[in-house]
Design an enzyme around this catalytic site. Structure first.
Site, short mmCIF file in Angstrom:
data_model
loop_
_atom_site.label_atom_id
_atom_site.label_comp_id
_atom_site.label_asym_id
_atom_site.label_seq_id
_atom_site.Cartn_x
_atom_site.Cartn_y
_atom_site.Cartn_z
CE LYS A 172 -2.32 2.90 2.58
NZ LYS A 172 -2.26 4.14 1.51
CD GLU A 189 13.06 0.89 10.14
OE1 GLU A 189 13.48 2.12 10.76
OE2 GLU A 189 13.74 0.25 10.00
P1 NAD Z 1 1.63 8.19 7.79
O1 NAD Z 1 1.84 7.45 9.19
O2 NAD Z 1 0.63 9.41 7.76
O3 NAD Z 1 1.15 7.21 6.66
C1 NAD Z 1 2.19 6.30 6.30
C2 NAD Z 1 1.33 5.06 5.48
O4 NAD Z 1 0.31 4.50 6.17
C3 NAD Z 1 0.49 5.63 4.29
O5 NAD Z 1 0.53 4.60 3.22
C4 NAD Z 1 -1.04 5.85 5.02
O6 NAD Z 1 -2.10 5.71 4.10
C5 NAD Z 1 -0.82 4.64 5.87
N1 NAD Z 1 -1.89 4.74 7.16
C6 NAD Z 1 -2.53 5.56 7.73
N2 NAD Z 1 -3.16 5.40 8.71
C7 NAD Z 1 -3.19 4.04 8.65
C8 NAD Z 1 -3.62 2.93 9.44
N3 NAD Z 1 -4.53 3.26 10.75
N4 NAD Z 1 -3.35 1.48 9.39
C9 NAD Z 1 -2.62 1.41 8.37
N5 NAD Z 1 -2.05 2.19 7.53
C10 NAD Z 1 -2.23 3.41 7.74
O7 NAD Z 1 3.13 8.85 7.46
P2 NAD Z 1 3.23 9.63 6.18
O8 NAD Z 1 2.84 11.13 6.63
O9 NAD Z 1 3.00 9.14 5.00
O10 NAD Z 1 4.95 9.87 6.22
C11 NAD Z 1 5.84 10.69 7.26
C12 NAD Z 1 6.39 9.88 8.37
O11 NAD Z 1 6.91 8.71 7.99
C13 NAD Z 1 7.24 10.86 9.18
O12 NAD Z 1 6.73 10.58 10.64
C14 NAD Z 1 8.54 10.21 8.99
O13 NAD Z 1 9.60 10.50 10.12
C15 NAD Z 1 8.30 8.86 8.73
N6 NAD Z 1 9.18 7.95 8.11
C16 NAD Z 1 10.06 7.26 8.82
C17 NAD Z 1 11.26 6.69 8.21
C18 NAD Z 1 12.06 5.52 8.88
O14 NAD Z 1 12.96 5.00 8.24
N7 NAD Z 1 12.20 5.61 10.43
C19 NAD Z 1 11.26 6.77 6.78
C20 NAD Z 1 10.42 7.74 6.09
C21 NAD Z 1 9.44 8.32 6.83
#
Ligand code: NAD
Length: 486
Positions: A183, A257
């Protein structure tokens, strides 16, 4: 001259299930917006529970098929081919990534797409050399472990490094013989859509790689699905927590992550030119939308003024704007929603007693798009929300320190623990401090330098488990111990 990139057109995105692109049964779609221009790039199928069920069924069926039984070298060759095809389609993928994310095109090419291909090339080699354990227990027994796929794995990803992060999960998942339901983020659906076709072209059998587009609720349908065995997730800490709850009733294997608020620590004995050059990248690369960005900068007080003068000066030279311009260093933020979130933190700065040394507002002279000037803030206390919370934009705070003790107290005073950078020419101090920083990764006199064999991941609320080399392989396989009585 028309370049290959200029010919690339944005694509509409459908789900990919059992080797076919399909629309949603409900007929629902949503618009994909270019954050650099605010124009509609295309239409994306909005999947729901029905599409997740279909994708999981297809993955379950494929698990019993030829994929897991292929000789190791054949599966490895398919992974290598996926990497090769990503490189062959580099210009196209880079353009789609930039249209979706707003990041500079040169960055998409040199970092996102190159590293995406390397993820496959690396695991194609790595999977051949992975062994297991064997113990000969006197003349009583021989014990040996065999590796098996975990099963159907849900790969859920964010928008900041879409193809790079998806392939970092997909490559080891396929190497381990699993089948997957991907996804991608709803904000950046295009490169994953092409990746599904690339996998098929490289020889991955139908049903092994499936993909559903949509929002968080559909991600939740994957994480709670009883026929999904494991979830590999990258995204926000709060989402990780929601996934953990949703996955609990079916006890899925989890790899997370998550977010970061990483310190960048600069001692007076560091090579300041080197520090400034790298700190520009660790602060503003990808518009500051990298989980590893060093958004809390701690500077030894004796060099604070000298550092700030150089850092502000160089920051003001960064070109902000059109991601297609090869001189652009900072492109557009990924979406209007994210732009508003970053703006809301900038509005907090004066209220929290902070001062902008540069930036702090929408980039000037750009009529459309979600651009924010690279921003440097001083004067904020350790309890300020801008210091504690992940802003995930081109915004850094700079804080002076006097002693190592005081520094470590501030650095570790956070529930995040992803990464840190440390600048000093004193190797003993570097080693001493690195060992006390509560973070999964510490760079000394560098940033973003990566070897895929090393453990990647966060402590505390920044993650669960590690990715990279053996760590990825352990997550995407189950060990089963077999004992033969002699
Ligand atoms: P997000 O958590 O909002 O979304 C990530 C994914 O999860 C999307 O595909 C979203 O549709 C899905 N999602 C949202 N709610 C969900 C749920 N309840 N159940 C399952 N899936 C769900 O994150 P974002 O805003 O897309 O990304 C930014 C974040 O990602 C920042 O916090 C950043 O630090 C983190 N990030 C971490 C790493 C790492 O390696 N640690 C790398 C890149 C980004």
């Amino acid at each position: 001259m028309i370049t290959t990139e200029a010919k690339v057109k944005p694509i509409d995105c459908q789900h990919y299930i059992e080797g076919r692109y399909i629309p949603s049964k409900s007929g629902k779609t949503f618009e994909n917006i270019n954050p650099a221009t605010e124009e509609v790039l295309g239409i994306v199928a909005e999947g729901g529970k029905e599409e997740v069920d279909l994708a999981v069924q297809a993955a379950r069926k494929a698990l019993k098929g030829e994929w897991g039984k292929l000789p190791l070298r054949k599966r490895s060759a398919i992974l290598r081919k996926i990497g090769d095809l990503i490189l062959e389609r580099k210009d196209e993928l880079a353009m789609l990534e930039t249209l979706d994310t707003g990041k500079p095109l040169w960055l998409s090419k040199n970092v996102d797409i190159d590293r995406a291909a390397y993820n496959f090339h690396f695991f194609a080699d790595y999977m051949i050399s992975v062994g297991t354990e064997t113990y000969h227990q006197d003349d009583i027994a021989i014990h040996y472990a065999v590796r098996r796929p975990v099963g159907v794995v849900g790969l859920i990803n964010p928008w900041n490094l879409p193809l790079l992060l998806m392939t970092r999960k997909l490559a080891p998942a396929l190497a381990g013989g699993n089948t997957v339901v991907m996804k991608p983020s709803e904000v950046t659906p295009m490169t994953a859509t092409v990746l599904a076709q690339i996998c098929s072209d490289a020889g991955v059998p139908d049903g092994v790689v499936n993909m559903v587009h949509s929002f968080g609720e559909t991600g939740a349908a994957i994480t709670s699905h009883p026929d999904v065995d494991a979830i590999a997730f990258t995204g926000e800490t709060v989402t990780g927590s929601a996934i953990m709850k949703a996955a609990a009733p079916t006890l899925k294997k989890l790899s997370f992550e998550l977010g970061g608020k990483n310190p960048n620590i600069i001692f007076a004995d560091a090579d300041l030119d080197d520090v400034v050059e790298t700190t520009l990248r660790s602060s503003f690369m990808n518009q500051g939308e990298v989980c590893l960005c060093g958004s809390r900068i701690y500077v030894e007080r004796t060099i604070m003024d000298e550092f700030l003068e150089k850092f502000v000066n160089e920051t003001e030279k960064l070109t902000v704007g059109d991601p297609m311009n090869p001189n652009t260093k900072v492109g557009a933020l990924v979406s209007e929603e994210h732009y508003r979130k970053v703006q809301s933190y900038l509005e907090l700065v004066p209220q929290e007693g902070g001062k902008f040394l540069t930036g702090g507002k929408q980039a000037q002279g750009l009529e459309k798009g979600y651009y924010i000037e690279p921003t440097i803030i001083t004067g904020l206390g350790k309890d300020s929300r801008c210091v504690r919370e992940e802003i995930f934009g081109p915004v850094v705070t700079v804080i002076p320190f006097d002693t190592e003790e005081e520094l470590l107290e501030q650095v570790n005073d956070t529930h995040y623990g992803l990464s840190a950078s440390l600048w000093t020419t004193n190797i003993k101090r570097a080693h001493r401090i690195a060992g006390q920083i509560e973070a999964g990764m510490v760079w000394i006199n560098t940033w973003f330098l990566r070897d895929l064999r090393t453990p990647f991941g966060g402590m505390k609320h920044s993650g669960l488990g590690r990715e990279g080399g053996a760590h990825s392989f352990d997550f995407y396989t189950e060990l089963s111990n077999i004992t033969i009585k002699l």
